[in-house]
Motif scaffolding. Structure first.
Motif, short mmCIF file in Angstrom:
data_model
loop_
_atom_site.label_atom_id
_atom_site.label_comp_id
_atom_site.label_asym_id
_atom_site.label_seq_id
_atom_site.Cartn_x
_atom_site.Cartn_y
_atom_site.Cartn_z
N GLY A 52 4.69 -12.59 -6.47
CA GLY A 52 4.61 -13.26 -7.76
C GLY A 52 4.29 -12.32 -8.89
N ASP A 53 4.42 -12.85 -10.11
CA ASP A 53 4.07 -12.09 -11.29
C ASP A 53 2.80 -12.66 -11.90
OD1 ASP A 53 4.80 -14.39 -12.72
OD2 ASP A 53 6.81 -13.63 -13.14
N GLU A 54 2.40 -12.13 -13.04
CA GLU A 54 1.14 -12.53 -13.66
C GLU A 54 1.11 -14.00 -14.09
OE1 GLU A 54 0.55 -9.93 -16.98
OE2 GLU A 54 2.66 -10.07 -17.54
N TYR A 55 2.27 -14.65 -14.14
CA TYR A 55 2.34 -16.06 -14.55
C TYR A 55 2.46 -17.01 -13.36
CZ TYR A 55 3.38 -13.57 -18.82
OH TYR A 55 3.33 -12.69 -19.88
N SER A 56 2.37 -16.51 -12.15
CA SER A 56 2.52 -17.33 -10.96
C SER A 56 1.34 -18.30 -10.80
CB SER A 56 2.62 -16.45 -9.71
OG SER A 56 3.77 -15.66 -9.77
N ASP A 57 1.59 -19.39 -10.10
CA ASP A 57 0.59 -20.42 -9.84
C ASP A 57 -0.57 -19.83 -9.03
OD1 ASP A 57 -0.85 -22.68 -9.19
OD2 ASP A 57 0.71 -23.56 -7.94
N PRO A 58 -1.77 -19.77 -9.59
CA PRO A 58 -2.90 -19.18 -8.87
C PRO A 58 -3.23 -19.90 -7.56
CG PRO A 58 -3.45 -19.45 -11.19
CD PRO A 58 -2.14 -20.15 -10.96
N ALA A 59 -3.05 -21.22 -7.52
CA ALA A 59 -3.33 -21.96 -6.29
C ALA A 59 -2.35 -21.56 -5.18
CB ALA A 59 -3.26 -23.47 -6.54
N LEU A 60 -1.08 -21.38 -5.52
CA LEU A 60 -0.08 -20.96 -4.54
C LEU A 60 -0.36 -19.53 -4.08
CD1 LEU A 60 2.50 -21.52 -2.93
CD2 LEU A 60 3.80 -20.77 -4.93
N MET A 61 -0.73 -18.67 -5.02
CA MET A 61 -1.04 -17.29 -4.66
C MET A 61 -2.25 -17.24 -3.73
SD MET A 61 1.31 -15.46 -6.02
CE MET A 61 2.45 -16.82 -5.78
N ALA A 74 -2.62 -13.81 -1.54
CA ALA A 74 -2.16 -12.70 -2.39
C ALA A 74 -3.27 -12.20 -3.31
CB ALA A 74 -0.97 -13.16 -3.23
N ARG A 75 -3.18 -10.93 -3.65
CA ARG A 75 -4.11 -10.32 -4.60
C ARG A 75 -3.31 -9.85 -5.82
NH1 ARG A 75 -2.81 -7.32 -0.61
NH2 ARG A 75 -2.24 -5.14 -0.83
N LYS A 76 -3.92 -10.01 -6.98
CA LYS A 76 -3.27 -9.63 -8.24
C LYS A 76 -3.62 -8.18 -8.54
CE LYS A 76 -2.83 -11.57 -12.89
NZ LYS A 76 -3.39 -12.59 -13.78
N THR A 77 -2.59 -7.35 -8.76
CA THR A 77 -2.81 -5.93 -9.04
C THR A 77 -1.92 -5.50 -10.20
OG1 THR A 77 -1.12 -5.27 -7.44
CG2 THR A 77 -3.37 -5.38 -6.64
N THR A 78 -2.35 -4.44 -10.87
CA THR A 78 -1.55 -3.80 -11.90
C THR A 78 -1.38 -2.34 -11.50
OG1 THR A 78 -2.47 -5.26 -13.59
CG2 THR A 78 -1.39 -3.26 -14.36
N MET A 79 -0.13 -1.94 -11.29
CA MET A 79 0.16 -0.57 -10.90
C MET A 79 -0.04 0.35 -12.10
SD MET A 79 1.02 -0.88 -7.74
CE MET A 79 2.04 0.45 -7.17
N PHE A 97 2.04 -4.94 -16.80
CA PHE A 97 2.10 -6.29 -16.24
C PHE A 97 1.46 -6.28 -14.86
CE2 PHE A 97 5.92 -3.98 -15.17
CZ PHE A 97 6.05 -4.18 -13.80
N ALA A 98 1.03 -7.44 -14.42
CA ALA A 98 0.40 -7.59 -13.10
C ALA A 98 1.38 -8.24 -12.13
CB ALA A 98 -0.86 -8.44 -13.23
N GLU A 99 1.16 -7.98 -10.85
CA GLU A 99 1.96 -8.58 -9.78
C GLU A 99 1.02 -9.05 -8.68
OE1 GLU A 99 5.99 -6.17 -9.30
OE2 GLU A 99 4.22 -4.89 -9.12
N TYR A 100 1.48 -10.02 -7.90
CA TYR A 100 0.74 -10.46 -6.73
C TYR A 100 1.37 -9.87 -5.48
CZ TYR A 100 -1.94 -14.06 -9.20
OH TYR A 100 -2.80 -14.74 -10.03
N HIS A 101 0.54 -9.34 -4.59
CA HIS A 101 0.98 -8.74 -3.34
C HIS A 101 0.21 -9.36 -2.18
CE1 HIS A 101 2.96 -5.46 -5.52
NE2 HIS A 101 1.93 -5.55 -6.33
N VAL A 102 0.86 -9.44 -1.03
CA VAL A 102 0.21 -9.89 0.19
C VAL A 102 0.59 -8.90 1.29
CG1 VAL A 102 2.11 -11.45 0.84
CG2 VAL A 102 -0.19 -11.91 1.66
N ASP A 103 -0.31 -8.66 2.23
CA ASP A 103 -0.05 -7.68 3.30
C ASP A 103 0.93 -8.19 4.36
OD1 ASP A 103 -1.67 -5.70 2.21
OD2 ASP A 103 -3.46 -6.49 3.18
N ASP A 104 1.19 -9.49 4.38
CA ASP A 104 2.10 -10.08 5.38
C ASP A 104 3.53 -9.61 5.18
OD1 ASP A 104 0.01 -11.56 6.45
OD2 ASP A 104 0.44 -13.30 5.20
#
Length: 86
Positions: free
Chosen positions: A20-29, A34-39, A44-51
């Motif tokens: 996801g991106d920074e505007y993604s649904d926090p409940a779904l993330m 997922a964790r929100k990170t900024t490279m 901009f921020a992105e959500y990443h998951v290790d799965d």
């Protein structure tokens, strides 16, 4: 949010997966774990998951999302998902 993109690098089929991106649904993330990170260098921020993507797709299917399209873009695999709205 009826549309969603997930992606991963071709050599990283085992994860991590961008979900996801920074505007993604926090409940779904949160559900995806997922964790929100900024490279460094991005504004901009992105959500990443290790799965791996397969597990993420399984979780999203349980939430009502269906894959609409999948493609490779350079060294990246991208899935477009859609969820019917009530």
């Amino acid at each position: 949010m009826p549309y969603m993109f997930i992606s991963t690098q071709i050599r990283l089929e085992a994860g991590p997966t961008n979900v996801g991106d920074e505007y993604s649904d926090p409940a779904l993330m949160n559900y995806l774990g997922a964790r929100k990170t900024t490279m460094l260098g991005n504004n901009f921020a992105e959500y990443h998951v290790d799965d791996p993507p397969r597990l993420v797709l399984d979780k999203l299917e349980k939430m009502g999302f269906r894959v609409q399209a999948m493609t490779g873009v350079g060294q990246t695999l991208v899935w477009c998902l859609h969820k019917e709205t009530e």
